[in-house]
Write a protein that holds these residues in place. Structure first.
Motif, PDB file in Angstrom:
ATOM      1  N   LEU A  22       0.835  -1.184   0.000  1.00 26.55           N
ATOM      2  CA  LEU A  22       0.000   0.000   0.000  1.00 26.55           C
ATOM      3  C   LEU A  22       0.878   1.245   0.000  1.00 26.55           C
ATOM      4  O   LEU A  22       1.953   1.259   0.599  1.00 26.55           O
ATOM      5  N   PHE A  23       0.399   2.293  -0.671  1.00 25.65           N
ATOM      6  CA  PHE A  23       1.162   3.524  -0.810  1.00 25.65           C
ATOM      7  C   PHE A  23       0.436   4.653  -0.074  1.00 25.65           C
ATOM      8  O   PHE A  23      -0.760   4.881  -0.289  1.00 25.65           O
ATOM      9  N   GLN A  24       1.167   5.335   0.769  1.00 26.59           N
ATOM     10  CA  GLN A  24       0.562   6.410   1.554  1.00 26.59           C
ATOM     11  C   GLN A  24       0.256   7.629   0.687  1.00 26.59           C
ATOM     12  O   GLN A  24       1.069   8.049  -0.125  1.00 26.59           O
ATOM     13  N   VAL A  25      -0.952   8.179   0.876  1.00 28.50           N
ATOM     14  CA  VAL A  25      -1.385   9.385   0.173  1.00 28.50           C
ATOM     15  C   VAL A  25      -1.906  10.372   1.218  1.00 28.50           C
ATOM     16  O   VAL A  25      -2.756  10.011   2.037  1.00 28.50           O
ATOM     17  N   LEU A  26      -1.390  11.593   1.194  1.00 26.15           N
ATOM     18  CA  LEU A  26      -1.843  12.635   2.125  1.00 26.15           C
ATOM     19  C   LEU A  26      -2.675  13.659   1.367  1.00 26.15           C
ATOM     20  O   LEU A  26      -2.278  14.127   0.291  1.00 26.15           O
TER      21      LEU A  26
END
Length: 414
Positions: A313-317
Motif C-alpha cells: 500500500l502507498f501512503q497518500v496525504l
C-alpha cells in the motif's frame, strides 16, 4: 350472418386486447433493463478511505530529564479520555512514580550516611585542633616559665645560664614548628570538611531534583486544545499501561484543528492514477452530511506492507482546504480523488458493454427491433464508460443480453 360478424368483431377485439397487454408488458420489461446513451461530464474518481489527522500538533511529553537519573521506560498510570478538551494547566495524565520514589529513598539513605560522615569529621577536627592548641599553650607556658627561671639565675654560673637560654631557644623553635603544624592541620581539616560537606550538598541537590522530577510525573497541558492519543511504533495508540521512553517521550498531543489532512493508503493499481495536486472530495463516516474540498499533497513512491497482509500500500496525504468544528483527528474519512474529467462525452453504463473476439458491442433498441452494434470505448470508471464511436445520444441500450440474440451478427464500425 350477424352472429358470424359479431364473432369476428369479438375476436378482433380480443386480439387487440392481447396485443396491447403483450406490448405493454414487453415495453415495461424492456424499460427495466435499458438505459439511454447520455452526453455529459465524465468523472473518473478513486475511492479510498483514510483517517483525519492534524498537520500541526504540539506533543505533550513526559519528564525531559528522567534519563539523567537512569529512568528509561515509564508506564502511563492515568490518562484523560481521547477527545477531552483541555485548557492550559489542566490535568492530562499521571506516570508511574515507583522508580522515582525508590531513587528518592536511596538518595535519602545516602544523605544520612554523608551527614553522619560530616558530623564525625567535624568532631574529629574539633578534637585534633583542640589538642594542637593545647600543645601550643603548653609550649608558651614552658617558655614563660623558663624565662622566669633565667631571670632568677642571674648569679648562677655561666653554664647554668647558657643551659637555660638554650632550653628557651629550643622551646621557641618547637613552638614555631607546632604553630606551623597547626596551620597545616587546620587547612587539612577545612579541606576534609569541605569534602564531606560537598557530599552532603550533592545528595541534598539530588533529592531536590528527584522531588522536582516526581512532580513532573503528573502531566498537565501547556496550552488549550483537544487531547489525541499518540501512536506507538507498532501503530497502536498509547494509553494506560503503555510506556514512554527518552526516545519516544510523547504521552499525547494537542492538534491544531484548523490544519487538517486525511491520511490514506492506495493499492498498487490506483496509485498510478494519483498525483500531487488532484482535487478531492472528503467525507466523514461520523457525519455523512459533511463533505469538504481537499487536494492531494503527497504521494509515496515506495509501498509498505500492513500487518497480516502481503499487499503493498502507498501512503497518500490529502490536505483539507476548509475546516469544520465537528471534525476531529482519528475520524474515518472517505476520499474521492478526481483523476480524470472530460466534458461533453457520450457515456453508457458498464453493464451495457459486451464483448466477443476482442470486439466490444452493445444491444441497441431500433424501433421494435434490437441491433448489435460495435462500439469504440474510451476511459471508464466504476459505473460508466465513454463511447468514442458507434452510438448516438439518447439511443437506448440494453443492460442485459436480450433473449435469442446471441447469434445475431454485429454491425461493425465503418
Amino acid at each position: 350472418m350477424n352472429k358470424k360478424k359479431a364473432a369476428y368483431v369479438i375476436g378482433a377485439i380480443l386480439l387487440l386486447v392481447i396485443a396491447y397487454f403483450y406490448f405493454s408488458s414487453s415495453s415495461e420489461t424492456d424499460a427495466s433493463i435499458t438505459a439511454k446513451v447520455v452526453k455529459g461530464t465524465f468523472l473518473n474518481e478513486v475511492y479510498i478511505s483514510g483517517e483525519a489527522q492534524s498537520t500541526s500538533s504540539k506533543q505533550i511529553n513526559g519528564p525531559a530529564n528522567a534519563r539523567r537519573f537512569g529512568i528509561y521506560n515509564i508506564k502511563i498510570q492515568d490518562l484523560v479520555p481521547e477527545g477531552t478538551v483541555v485548557k492550559k494547566g489542566d490535568f492530562i495524565g499521571k506516570l508511574d512514580v515507583s522508580e522515582v520514589n525508590g531513587k528518592i529513598l536511596d538518595a535519602q539513605l545516602s544523605l544520612e550516611t554523608a551527614q553522619s560522615k560530616y558530623t564525625q569529621q567535624q568532631l574529629d577536627t574539633t578534637l585534633t585542633l583542640k589538642q594542637e592548641r593545647n600543645t601550643i599553650k603548653d609550649l608558651l607556658f614552658n617558655i614563660e616559665e623558663d624565662k622566669l627561671e633565667l631571670e632568677r639565675s642571674a648569679y648562677e654560673s655561666p653554664a647554668t645560664i647558657r643551659s637555660l637560654e638554650l632550653k628557651i631557644d629550643k622551646t621557641g623553635r618547637d613552638l614555631k614548628e607546632k604553630k606551623a603544624d597547626y596551620d597545616i592541620k587546620k587547612r587539612q581539616a577545612n579541606a576534609k570538611m569541605i569534602e564531606v560537606g560537598t557530599e552532603v550538598s550533592k545528595h541534598k541537590k539530588r533529592i531536590d531534583e528527584l522531588l522536582q522530577l516526581q512532580k513532573e510525573f503528573t502531566i498537565v497541558s501547556d496550552d488549550d486544545g483537544m487531547i489525541t492519543y499518540i501512536k506507538d511504533w507498532n501503530g497502536t495508540k498509547k494509553k494506560v499501561g503503555s510506556t514512554i521512553s527518552p526516545w519516544e517521550p510523547a504521552i499525547a498531543s494537542l492538534p491544531d484543528l484548523t490544519k487538517m489532512e486525511s491520511k490514506t493508503y492506495s493499492n498498487e493499481v490506483d496509485i498510478r492514477k494519483i498525483k500531487k495536486g488532484l482535487i478531492t472530495k472528503i467525507g466523514f463516516d461520523a457525519f455523512p452530511e459533511i463533505e469538504l474540498d481537499g487536494i492531494v499533497t503527497e504521494v509515496a513512491n515506495v509501498g509498505e506492507s500492513k500487518a497480516g497482509s502481503d499487499i503493498k500500500l502507498f501512503q497518500v496525504l490529502i490536505k483539507l482546504n476548509e475546516t469544520n468544528k465537528n471534525i476531529r483527528p482519528g475520524m474515518t474519512t472517505s476520499n474521492r480523488i478526481l483523476t480524470n474529467k472530460e466534458e461533453a462525452v457520450l457515456m453508457i453504463p458498464l453493464e451495457a458493454v459486451f464483448s466477443k473476439d476482442s470486439i466490444s458491442y452493445a444491444y441497441v433498441k431500433s424501433g421494435l427491433a434490437i441491433d448489435k452494434k460495435q462500439i469504440e470505448l474510451g476511459v471508464s470508471n466504476n459505473e460508466v464508460v465513454i463511447i468514442n464511436k458507434g452510438l448516438e445520444e439518447n439511443e437506448v441500450v440494453y443492460l442485459n443480453k436480450p433473449a435469442d440474440l446471441e447469434d445475431k451478427s454485429i454491425t461493425l464500425l465503418k
